[in-house]
Write a protein that holds these residues in place. Structure first.
Motif, PDB file in Angstrom:
ATOM      1  N   ALA A   7      15.185  32.185  35.962  1.00  0.00           N
ATOM      2  CA  ALA A   7      16.488  32.381  36.593  1.00  0.00           C
ATOM      3  C   ALA A   7      16.478  31.842  38.020  1.00  0.00           C
ATOM      4  CB  ALA A   7      16.853  33.860  36.578  1.00  0.00           C
ATOM      5  N   GLU A   8      15.422  32.129  38.749  1.00  0.00           N
ATOM      6  CA  GLU A   8      15.319  31.645  40.121  1.00  0.00           C
ATOM      7  C   GLU A   8      15.253  30.115  40.171  1.00  0.00           C
ATOM      8  OE1 GLU A   8      12.361  32.082  43.967  1.00  0.00           O
ATOM      9  OE2 GLU A   8      12.375  33.683  42.456  1.00  0.00           O
ATOM     10  N   ALA A   9      14.498  29.517  39.264  1.00  0.00           N
ATOM     11  CA  ALA A   9      14.389  28.057  39.212  1.00  0.00           C
ATOM     12  C   ALA A   9      15.745  27.433  38.867  1.00  0.00           C
ATOM     13  CB  ALA A   9      13.326  27.638  38.194  1.00  0.00           C
ATOM     14  N   LEU A  10      16.462  28.054  37.921  1.00  0.00           N
ATOM     15  CA  LEU A  10      17.785  27.553  37.561  1.00  0.00           C
ATOM     16  C   LEU A  10      18.723  27.639  38.754  1.00  0.00           C
ATOM     17  CD1 LEU A  10      19.717  26.551  35.274  1.00  0.00           C
ATOM     18  CD2 LEU A  10      20.348  28.963  34.997  1.00  0.00           C
ATOM     19  N   PHE A  11      18.688  28.756  39.441  1.00  0.00           N
ATOM     20  CA  PHE A  11      19.552  28.934  40.606  1.00  0.00           C
ATOM     21  C   PHE A  11      19.276  27.859  41.656  1.00  0.00           C
ATOM     22  CE2 PHE A  11      20.630  30.656  44.771  1.00  0.00           C
ATOM     23  CZ  PHE A  11      21.929  31.067  44.564  1.00  0.00           C
ATOM     24  N   GLU A  12      18.018  27.660  41.978  1.00  0.00           N
ATOM     25  CA  GLU A  12      17.659  26.672  42.994  1.00  0.00           C
ATOM     26  C   GLU A  12      18.036  25.259  42.578  1.00  0.00           C
ATOM     27  OE1 GLU A  12      13.521  27.209  43.944  1.00  0.00           O
ATOM     28  OE2 GLU A  12      13.874  29.209  44.759  1.00  0.00           O
ATOM     29  N   ALA A  13      17.953  24.972  41.282  1.00  0.00           N
ATOM     30  CA  ALA A  13      18.252  23.620  40.801  1.00  0.00           C
ATOM     31  C   ALA A  13      19.747  23.371  40.649  1.00  0.00           C
ATOM     32  CB  ALA A  13      17.549  23.383  39.458  1.00  0.00           C
ATOM     33  N   VAL A  14      20.496  24.375  40.225  1.00  0.00           N
ATOM     34  CA  VAL A  14      21.886  24.141  39.822  1.00  0.00           C
ATOM     35  C   VAL A  14      22.914  24.623  40.850  1.00  0.00           C
ATOM     36  CG1 VAL A  14      23.598  24.641  38.018  1.00  0.00           C
ATOM     37  CG2 VAL A  14      21.233  24.191  37.400  1.00  0.00           C
ATOM     38  N   TYR A  15      22.603  25.660  41.613  1.00  0.00           N
ATOM     39  CA  TYR A  15      23.604  26.216  42.520  1.00  0.00           C
ATOM     40  C   TYR A  15      24.212  25.178  43.465  1.00  0.00           C
ATOM     41  CZ  TYR A  15      26.141  29.196  45.702  1.00  0.00           C
ATOM     42  OH  TYR A  15      27.150  29.748  46.459  1.00  0.00           O
ATOM     43  N   PRO A  16      23.415  24.376  44.162  1.00  0.00           N
ATOM     44  CA  PRO A  16      24.036  23.393  45.075  1.00  0.00           C
ATOM     45  C   PRO A  16      24.978  22.431  44.350  1.00  0.00           C
ATOM     46  CG  PRO A  16      21.680  23.568  45.500  1.00  0.00           C
ATOM     47  CD  PRO A  16      21.954  24.330  44.238  1.00  0.00           C
ATOM     48  N   GLN A  17      24.585  21.994  43.174  1.00  0.00           N
ATOM     49  CA  GLN A  17      25.432  21.079  42.406  1.00  0.00           C
ATOM     50  C   GLN A  17      26.718  21.783  41.956  1.00  0.00           C
ATOM     51  OE1 GLN A  17      23.584  19.807  38.758  1.00  0.00           O
ATOM     52  NE2 GLN A  17      25.243  18.422  38.225  1.00  0.00           N
ATOM     53  N   LEU A  18      26.597  23.022  41.486  1.00  0.00           N
ATOM     54  CA  LEU A  18      27.752  23.774  41.012  1.00  0.00           C
ATOM     55  C   LEU A  18      28.710  24.081  42.164  1.00  0.00           C
ATOM     56  CD1 LEU A  18      29.104  25.242  38.615  1.00  0.00           C
ATOM     57  CD2 LEU A  18      27.797  27.282  39.276  1.00  0.00           C
ATOM     58  N   ALA A  19      28.165  24.533  43.291  1.00  0.00           N
ATOM     59  CA  ALA A  19      29.012  24.837  44.450  1.00  0.00           C
ATOM     60  C   ALA A  19      29.696  23.573  44.961  1.00  0.00           C
ATOM     61  CB  ALA A  19      28.181  25.492  45.552  1.00  0.00           C
ATOM     62  N   GLY A  20      28.988  22.453  44.970  1.00  0.00           N
ATOM     63  CA  GLY A  20      29.589  21.184  45.398  1.00  0.00           C
ATOM     64  C   GLY A  20      30.697  20.736  44.465  1.00  0.00           C
ATOM     65  N   TRP A  21      30.464  20.909  43.171  1.00  0.00           N
ATOM     66  CA  TRP A  21      31.486  20.559  42.180  1.00  0.00           C
ATOM     67  C   TRP A  21      32.728  21.416  42.380  1.00  0.00           C
ATOM     68  CZ3 TRP A  21      33.298  23.336  37.789  1.00  0.00           C
ATOM     69  CH2 TRP A  21      34.045  22.577  36.887  1.00  0.00           C
ATOM     70  N   CYS A  22      32.510  22.711  42.595  1.00  0.00           N
ATOM     71  CA  CYS A  22      33.630  23.624  42.836  1.00  0.00           C
ATOM     72  C   CYS A  22      34.360  23.255  44.124  1.00  0.00           C
ATOM     73  CB  CYS A  22      33.138  25.069  42.918  1.00  0.00           C
ATOM     74  SG  CYS A  22      32.534  25.739  41.362  1.00  0.00           S
ATOM     75  N   ARG A  23      33.605  22.858  45.154  1.00  0.00           N
ATOM     76  CA  ARG A  23      34.211  22.499  46.442  1.00  0.00           C
ATOM     77  C   ARG A  23      35.186  21.345  46.287  1.00  0.00           C
ATOM     78  NH1 ARG A  23      37.115  21.839  49.777  1.00  0.00           N
ATOM     79  NH2 ARG A  23      36.795  21.573  52.001  1.00  0.00           N
ATOM     80  N   ALA A  31      35.676  29.643  49.014  1.00  0.00           N
ATOM     81  CA  ALA A  31      36.138  29.795  47.630  1.00  0.00           C
ATOM     82  C   ALA A  31      35.159  29.140  46.661  1.00  0.00           C
ATOM     83  CB  ALA A  31      37.539  29.192  47.474  1.00  0.00           C
ATOM     84  N   ALA A  32      34.643  27.989  47.017  1.00  0.00           N
ATOM     85  CA  ALA A  32      33.683  27.293  46.148  1.00  0.00           C
ATOM     86  C   ALA A  32      32.427  28.123  45.953  1.00  0.00           C
ATOM     87  CB  ALA A  32      33.343  25.928  46.739  1.00  0.00           C
ATOM     88  N   HIS A  33      31.913  28.680  47.033  1.00  0.00           N
ATOM     89  CA  HIS A  33      30.704  29.504  46.928  1.00  0.00           C
ATOM     90  C   HIS A  33      30.987  30.803  46.168  1.00  0.00           C
ATOM     91  CE1 HIS A  33      27.828  27.088  49.122  1.00  0.00           C
ATOM     92  NE2 HIS A  33      28.774  26.813  50.003  1.00  0.00           N
ATOM     93  N   ASP A  34      32.170  31.371  46.370  1.00  0.00           N
ATOM     94  CA  ASP A  34      32.539  32.580  45.614  1.00  0.00           C
ATOM     95  C   ASP A  34      32.559  32.292  44.117  1.00  0.00           C
ATOM     96  OD1 ASP A  34      32.799  34.060  47.928  1.00  0.00           O
ATOM     97  OD2 ASP A  34      34.996  33.985  47.952  1.00  0.00           O
ATOM     98  N   ILE A  35      33.130  31.162  43.736  1.00  0.00           N
ATOM     99  CA  ILE A  35      33.220  30.799  42.322  1.00  0.00           C
ATOM    100  C   ILE A  35      31.832  30.528  41.749  1.00  0.00           C
ATOM    101  CG2 ILE A  35      34.006  28.984  40.738  1.00  0.00           C
ATOM    102  CD1 ILE A  35      36.594  28.887  42.504  1.00  0.00           C
TER     103      ILE A  35
END
Length: 160
Positions: A7-23, A31-35
């Protein structure tokens, strides 16, 4: 690797990409980080049953972005409507106490009005909270608006 480490590895790998996509889809970093955070929270609650966590995250985030857009559109619509209503509103010295009018509604009508128009909850959430069907909540809101319209009729033209 343990579940927590995965879970931690997934978070570190995907969170920046997901937050950027949301942004790129919403109107601010917060709002992007909340989502993105909410998508991960929903993933954690289903961690053992999700086959493709990354796809799940983006799917949840897409739905949350759509909810964000709907909420933003409702806010804009409400602001436009309030601006229009303000143009036709009775003068303060005419003694219209909207709060008193809303409070005078029976509980069955007053509670949905407060939840929808003052708390900003959508009909589906009100229906769940009140254990009513969405159609019943819509009907109650319609009846409440009709009563309020009747009470205000003498103060200004309510053609909209």
């Amino acid at each position: 690797m343990s579940g927590d480490q995965e879970a931690e590895a997934l978070f570190e790998a995907v969170y920046p990409q997901l937050a950027g996509w949301c942004r790129g889809l919403v109107d601010g970093d917060e709002a992007a980080h909340d989502i993105a955070s909410e998508a991960f929270t929903r993933l954690w609650s289903r961690w053992t049953t999700v086959d493709n966590p990354e796809a799940y995250l983006f799917s949840v985030a897409a739905n949350l972005v759509k909810d964000h857009w709907r909420h933003r559109d409702r806010e804009r619509h409400t602001v436009r409507r309030l601006d229009q209503d303000a143009e036709h509103a009775p003068a303060a010295d005419q003694g219209v106490d909207v709060r008193a009018l809303v409070e005078s509604l029976p509980d069955r009508l007053r509670v949905p009005v407060l939840l929808h128009y003052f708390a900003g909850l959508p009909v589906d959430e009100i229906a769940t909270a009140l254990r009513r069907r969405p159609g019943t909540v819509k009907s109650d809101l319609h009846k409440a608006r009709a009563r309020l319209r009747t009470a205000l009729r003498g103060f200004h033209d309510l053609t909209t």
